[in-house]
Design a protein around this motif. Structure first.
Motif, PDB file in Angstrom:
ATOM      1  N   ALA A   1       0.825  -1.213   0.000  1.00  0.00           N
ATOM      2  CA  ALA A   1       0.000   0.000   0.000  1.00  0.00           C
ATOM      3  C   ALA A   1       0.856   1.258   0.000  1.00  0.00           C
ATOM      4  CB  ALA A   1      -0.942  -0.011   1.206  1.00  0.00           C
ATOM      5  N   TRP A   2       1.872   1.313   0.882  1.00  0.00           N
ATOM      6  CA  TRP A   2       2.655   2.547   0.896  1.00  0.00           C
ATOM      7  C   TRP A   2       3.565   2.682  -0.326  1.00  0.00           C
ATOM      8  CZ3 TRP A   2       7.817   1.468   1.260  1.00  0.00           C
ATOM      9  CH2 TRP A   2       8.286   0.484   2.143  1.00  0.00           C
ATOM     10  N   ARG A   3       3.983   1.561  -0.872  1.00  0.00           N
ATOM     11  CA  ARG A   3       4.762   1.651  -2.119  1.00  0.00           C
ATOM     12  C   ARG A   3       3.882   2.148  -3.264  1.00  0.00           C
ATOM     13  NH1 ARG A   3       8.054  -3.919  -0.892  1.00  0.00           N
ATOM     14  NH2 ARG A   3       9.864  -2.945   0.108  1.00  0.00           N
ATOM     15  N   ALA A   4       2.638   1.674  -3.309  1.00  0.00           N
ATOM     16  CA  ALA A   4       1.716   2.134  -4.345  1.00  0.00           C
ATOM     17  C   ALA A   4       1.440   3.623  -4.212  1.00  0.00           C
ATOM     18  CB  ALA A   4       0.412   1.349  -4.271  1.00  0.00           C
ATOM     19  N   ALA A   5       1.557   4.141  -2.993  1.00  0.00           N
ATOM     20  CA  ALA A   5       1.350   5.573  -2.753  1.00  0.00           C
ATOM     21  C   ALA A   5       2.615   6.386  -3.007  1.00  0.00           C
ATOM     22  CB  ALA A   5       0.877   5.790  -1.310  1.00  0.00           C
ATOM     23  N   GLY A   6       3.684   5.728  -3.448  1.00  0.00           N
ATOM     24  CA  GLY A   6       4.919   6.427  -3.757  1.00  0.00           C
ATOM     25  C   GLY A   6       5.756   6.786  -2.550  1.00  0.00           C
ATOM     26  N   LEU A   7       5.572   6.067  -1.441  1.00  0.00           N
ATOM     27  CA  LEU A   7       6.300   6.357  -0.212  1.00  0.00           C
ATOM     28  C   LEU A   7       7.404   5.337   0.030  1.00  0.00           C
ATOM     29  CD1 LEU A   7       3.169   7.056   2.032  1.00  0.00           C
ATOM     30  CD2 LEU A   7       4.737   8.775   1.080  1.00  0.00           C
ATOM     31  N   THR A   8       8.371   5.735   0.856  1.00  0.00           N
ATOM     32  CA  THR A   8       9.404   4.825   1.326  1.00  0.00           C
ATOM     33  C   THR A   8       9.052   4.372   2.737  1.00  0.00           C
ATOM     34  OG1 THR A   8      10.733   6.570   2.345  1.00  0.00           O
ATOM     35  CG2 THR A   8      11.131   6.103  -0.008  1.00  0.00           C
TER      36      THR A   8
END
Length: 238
Positions: free
Chosen positions: A184-191
């Motif tokens: 989920a956080w990778r899909a949101a462009g986060l590290t």
């Protein structure tokens, strides 16, 4: 909020709370062997069953880093040229001891209370709860990510108590959601660092909602009554 979001804090309370109760006894397992805890203390349920591939190791350790110098120095684990980690004989011994101790702690923590408590679906329901979570782990083979696939199917000794089985299986189940959260956080462009520092607000809520959505499929193997039974049974444990 869907079922996955509702049961997550219940699972965490039971598993993390029991581990916290057994902290001193787990540390004693290491102290009597002249060792310090390593990744086997967190991932014993998977490592006792199989080696951990590089992709699974990276997924499972994404927040805390993958420094394995202590494990290598103490002879607890070894790694091959492909980055696959496995327990040594010493590592298997200590991981098995951790599993047994946590099973004993769970049995004591969940022991039936006074007669008036016998009407609650708590400790007497542990065998049934272990069976329900076992079905979830089987279903998760189709929906889990890299970390989950390294944790399940879990290792359980032939004489495993219901309490040991439930603790072991809950430990592995939590990695299905962990994989969902990473996706989920990778899909949101986060590290990893960015999501850890993300304040409460719409962006964090969006990540949590996406995590729930990705985690939800594992629970579809249970019917509506069984989902209520699992939530209520875990919630009633001390």
């Amino acid at each position: 909020m869907g079922y996955a979001g509702s049961i997550r804090p219940v699972i965490d309370r039971v598993y993390v709370g029991t581990r916290a109760s057994g902290r001193d006894r787990v540390l004693a397992v290491y102290a009597e062997r002249g060792l310090t805890p390593g990744f086997e203390s967190s991932f014993y349920f998977g490592l006792l069953a199989r080696p951990m591939p590089a992709a699974s190791f990276a997924a499972a350790t994404v927040y805390g880093g993958g420094d394995m110098s202590a494990e290598l120095r103490q002879g607890i684990a070894e790694v091959d040229a492909d980055g696959t980690w496995r327990l040594t004989d010493r590592g298997r011994t200590v991981a098995g001891a951790v599993q047994r101790v946590l099973g004993e702690v769970a049995a004591e923590r969940w022991a039936p209370g006074p007669p008036l408590d016998s009407v609650l679906p708590g400790p007497p329901a542990v065998p049934r709860l272990a069976d329900l979570v076992g079905r979830l782990l089987e279903a998760g083979q189709a929906t889990g990510g890299a970390a989950f696939r390294a944790m399940a199917p879990v290792y359980e000794p032939a004489d495993a108590s219901p309490e040991l089985r439930l603790m072991t299986r809950l430990g592995a189940l939590r990695h299905h959601r962990a994989d969902a959260h990473r996706a989920a956080w990778r899909a949101a462009g986060l590290t990893a660092a960015q999501v850890s520092a993300l304040p409460a607000g719409p962006r964090r809520r969006a990540v949590e909602d996406d995590t729930d959505r990705r985690d939800e499929p594992i629970y579809r193997v249970l019917d509506a009554g069984e989902r209520i039974e699992l939530l209520a049974g875990l919630g009633a444990l001390p």
